[in-house]
Design a protein around this motif. Sequence first.
Motif, short mmCIF file in Angstrom:
data_model
loop_
_atom_site.label_atom_id
_atom_site.label_comp_id
_atom_site.label_asym_id
_atom_site.label_seq_id
_atom_site.Cartn_x
_atom_site.Cartn_y
_atom_site.Cartn_z
N ALA A 180 -5.52 1.00 7.04
CA ALA A 180 -4.72 1.69 8.10
C ALA A 180 -3.70 2.57 7.25
O ALA A 180 -3.74 3.86 7.59
CB ALA A 180 -3.75 0.43 8.58
N GLY A 181 -3.36 2.60 5.87
CA GLY A 181 -2.81 3.36 5.21
C GLY A 181 -3.44 4.74 4.99
O GLY A 181 -2.78 5.73 5.06
N LEU A 182 -4.62 4.47 4.61
CA LEU A 182 -5.55 5.74 4.39
C LEU A 182 -5.71 6.38 5.82
O LEU A 182 -5.62 7.67 5.70
CB LEU A 182 -6.80 5.25 3.50
CG LEU A 182 -6.61 5.13 2.34
CD1 LEU A 182 -7.95 4.43 1.67
CD2 LEU A 182 -5.88 6.18 1.50
N GLU A 201 16.89 17.65 6.32
CA GLU A 201 16.50 17.31 5.19
C GLU A 201 17.54 17.73 3.93
O GLU A 201 17.74 17.01 3.21
CB GLU A 201 15.08 17.36 5.10
CG GLU A 201 14.04 16.40 5.67
CD GLU A 201 14.48 15.02 5.34
OE1 GLU A 201 14.37 14.55 4.35
OE2 GLU A 201 14.96 14.39 6.22
N GLU A 258 0.91 -1.19 0.08
CA GLU A 258 -0.10 -0.05 -0.19
C GLU A 258 0.90 1.21 -0.10
O GLU A 258 1.79 1.49 0.90
CB GLU A 258 -1.06 -0.02 1.19
CG GLU A 258 -2.09 -0.72 1.04
CD GLU A 258 -3.06 -0.44 0.00
OE1 GLU A 258 -3.58 -1.29 -0.64
OE2 GLU A 258 -3.17 1.06 -0.32
N LEU A 268 -3.89 6.42 8.58
CA LEU A 268 -2.90 7.27 9.03
C LEU A 268 -2.29 8.39 8.28
O LEU A 268 -1.85 9.42 8.69
CB LEU A 268 -1.60 6.32 9.00
CG LEU A 268 -1.74 5.04 9.97
CD1 LEU A 268 -0.55 3.99 9.93
CD2 LEU A 268 -1.72 5.58 11.43
N MET A 269 -2.39 8.15 6.97
CA MET A 269 -2.14 9.19 5.93
C MET A 269 -3.26 10.69 6.26
O MET A 269 -2.65 11.78 6.43
CB MET A 269 -2.15 8.93 4.38
CG MET A 269 -1.16 9.36 3.62
SD MET A 269 0.56 9.49 4.28
CE MET A 269 1.07 11.02 3.48
N LEU A 294 14.11 20.52 10.73
CA LEU A 294 13.73 19.58 9.72
C LEU A 294 14.21 20.24 8.32
O LEU A 294 14.62 19.31 7.47
CB LEU A 294 12.24 19.29 9.66
CG LEU A 294 11.63 18.66 10.58
CD1 LEU A 294 10.15 18.25 10.25
CD2 LEU A 294 12.36 17.08 10.44
N ALA A 318 2.88 7.11 4.91
CA ALA A 318 2.68 7.62 6.40
C ALA A 318 4.18 7.03 7.17
O ALA A 318 4.51 7.97 7.88
CB ALA A 318 1.45 6.87 6.85
N THR A 377 -0.02 4.41 0.33
CA THR A 377 -0.32 5.31 1.55
C THR A 377 0.48 4.85 2.87
O THR A 377 0.82 5.73 3.52
CB THR A 377 -1.91 5.27 1.90
OG1 THR A 377 -2.14 4.19 1.78
CG2 THR A 377 -2.42 6.14 0.70
N LEU A 378 0.19 3.61 3.02
CA LEU A 378 0.93 3.12 4.39
C LEU A 378 2.50 3.30 4.34
O LEU A 378 3.11 3.96 5.42
CB LEU A 378 0.92 1.54 4.61
CG LEU A 378 0.99 0.84 5.78
CD1 LEU A 378 0.06 1.71 6.66
CD2 LEU A 378 0.52 -0.43 5.75
N ARG A 409 -10.22 -2.42 -5.89
CA ARG A 409 -9.23 -3.00 -4.93
C ARG A 409 -9.94 -3.38 -3.62
O ARG A 409 -10.88 -2.54 -3.14
CB ARG A 409 -8.28 -1.83 -4.90
CG ARG A 409 -7.39 -1.66 -5.97
CD ARG A 409 -6.37 -0.44 -5.86
NE ARG A 409 -5.67 -0.71 -4.69
CZ ARG A 409 -5.07 0.24 -3.85
NH1 ARG A 409 -5.26 1.57 -4.45
NH2 ARG A 409 -4.30 0.14 -3.05
N SER A 441 -4.32 -3.31 5.54
CA SER A 441 -3.34 -2.44 5.27
C SER A 441 -3.80 -1.25 4.40
O SER A 441 -3.36 -0.31 4.87
CB SER A 441 -2.16 -3.08 4.77
OG SER A 441 -2.28 -3.71 3.46
N ARG A 442 -4.63 -1.39 3.48
CA ARG A 442 -5.22 -0.27 2.83
C ARG A 442 -5.94 0.79 3.85
O ARG A 442 -5.67 1.98 3.87
CB ARG A 442 -6.21 -0.86 1.75
CG ARG A 442 -6.67 0.51 0.84
CD ARG A 442 -7.42 -0.11 -0.35
NE ARG A 442 -7.93 0.73 -1.15
CZ ARG A 442 -8.99 0.91 -1.73
NH1 ARG A 442 -9.58 -0.23 -1.59
NH2 ARG A 442 -9.43 1.89 -2.48
N TRP A 468 -1.84 12.17 9.42
CA TRP A 468 -0.70 13.27 9.13
C TRP A 468 -0.97 14.41 8.37
O TRP A 468 -0.58 15.49 8.78
CB TRP A 468 0.20 12.53 8.25
CG TRP A 468 1.49 11.49 8.78
CD1 TRP A 468 1.40 10.30 8.66
CD2 TRP A 468 2.10 12.05 10.06
NE1 TRP A 468 2.65 9.82 9.52
CE2 TRP A 468 3.05 10.86 10.17
CE3 TRP A 468 2.43 13.12 10.66
CZ2 TRP A 468 3.96 10.81 11.37
CZ3 TRP A 468 3.14 13.32 11.76
CH2 TRP A 468 3.84 12.11 12.03
#
Lengths: 237, 276
Positions: free
Chosen positions: B27-29, B257, A52, B31-32, B253, A58, A54-55, B19, B24-25, B35
Amino acid sequence: MEQTFILLSFGPDGWGDEIAFGVLVTIGLAFATLPLGLIAGFFLSLAKQSDEKTLRMAAEVYTTIFRGLPELLTLFLVYYGLQIGIRQLLLALGIETTFEINSFLAGMIALGVVFSAFCSEVFLSAFRAIPAGQYEAGSALGLNRFQTMFNIILPQLIRIALPGLGNLWMILLKETALVSVIGLPDILRQAGIAARVSKEAFLFYGIACLLFLALALLSSIMINRIERHVERSGIRV
Amino acid sequence: MSFAKQLIAPQRPPPPAPRPWTISRFAGLSLMAIWILVAIGVILFLTAEWDPEKVAKYAPKYFSGLGVTLTLVSISIILGAIASVPVALGRMSNNPLLSMPAFFYVYFFRGTPLIAQLFLIYYGLGEFRHALDSIGLWGFFREPWNCAILAFTLNTAAYQAEILRGALQSVPRGQHEGAKALGLSRFHTYWKVIIPQALIVALRPYGNEIILMIKGSAIVAIITVFDLFGETRRAYSRTFDFQAYIWAAIFYLIIVEGLRNLWNAMEKRLTRHLKR
């Protein structure tokens, strides 16, 4: 010389007991932070190799932020930020209190967050060292994903990651000294108090340095022992 | 006999299967999303609290603090690089009279926290005021700035000595033997053969060391050197405005960076002949 022994004795005139307590606090903080950082770092490294996008993103944002900030600044952000944040939250709920966060807890969170960011990189490179055949063998044996992870991958992963984790532990041990700035009675703070009261700054800061050195020496002996223990299978990775 | 007289007309490919909503999808969305919310929150907070008066007062201080941080780090890195050469040579020496002191030096400065070393030098040496006064060095050790430079130089010299030693020892022995076979002198062997190869190995660790020093330099704020973090603390103690710390985070940062990307680009350029 005798004066020095009195100053270092474990009694009402000496600072030995205070500094010994500081050693316990330092060790306690490092040991309390370790599992937090290891578990978070493990999940972060899983996220970084996920399919993923997005994961992955993040997790990368998290690592970039907490690897780039000075540890001291992270500590202050957590210490003051959590205090202000929780106070505002309680105020919004109609409760007015003077909430103060424990410096041990703040240190644990800040150091754990930084540790996990670096730890995820160590785990990630260890994951890359494990051949895909290991996962395939797991599924050929009819194990599900969690069983493959915990029974096949994780034991090898820890063995590969151990040198990197040992380095991170040494860094963590040294970083606990920063928490003395927000008032945690660790080695450095206790030594500082002793130095100010007794006006023997060189002696007490020297003792603090030697204590940290002793802890580092002890850790490197323990880490070596653990490494030898996990390598007893004779399989070189 | 029958055969197809007409070919099947070309068809569009079937639409891609939707999809699946895996863990995980999800969680990813989420968490994003967190942020992005944090970023929006920070921007809203900084714009809501934007106070031209404070900015006019504190922005120049932040920039001077930034200058102090960068000056401090550059001076200590350069002095440390010079000091690291004898230490690394000592570490590699076969003579225990040279290698043991170098070993203990490196072990001490790598095994203790930088902040403890700084306190040892700044507060600890203050105790020897009369002795230092008599040899005319008290003026030097009285200034926190000088003590910070001294502590950082000693610390980074230990780390850089290990980087240098690792890099020099990573050059294969055949290179030494080859240079000898060509009749090069010891100086030319090192200058033309060994050091160019060693520095490529050392490039990445050196970059990491600079970044570590920039991050580590924040502790000088505690001994009242007004670097970027010191100015931040001063601004916070006067205004009790949390955005002081957020601005410091943004500054740090950007530096770290920027330096990291610069270093990556430099490494890519310098190692382009090693690409296969």
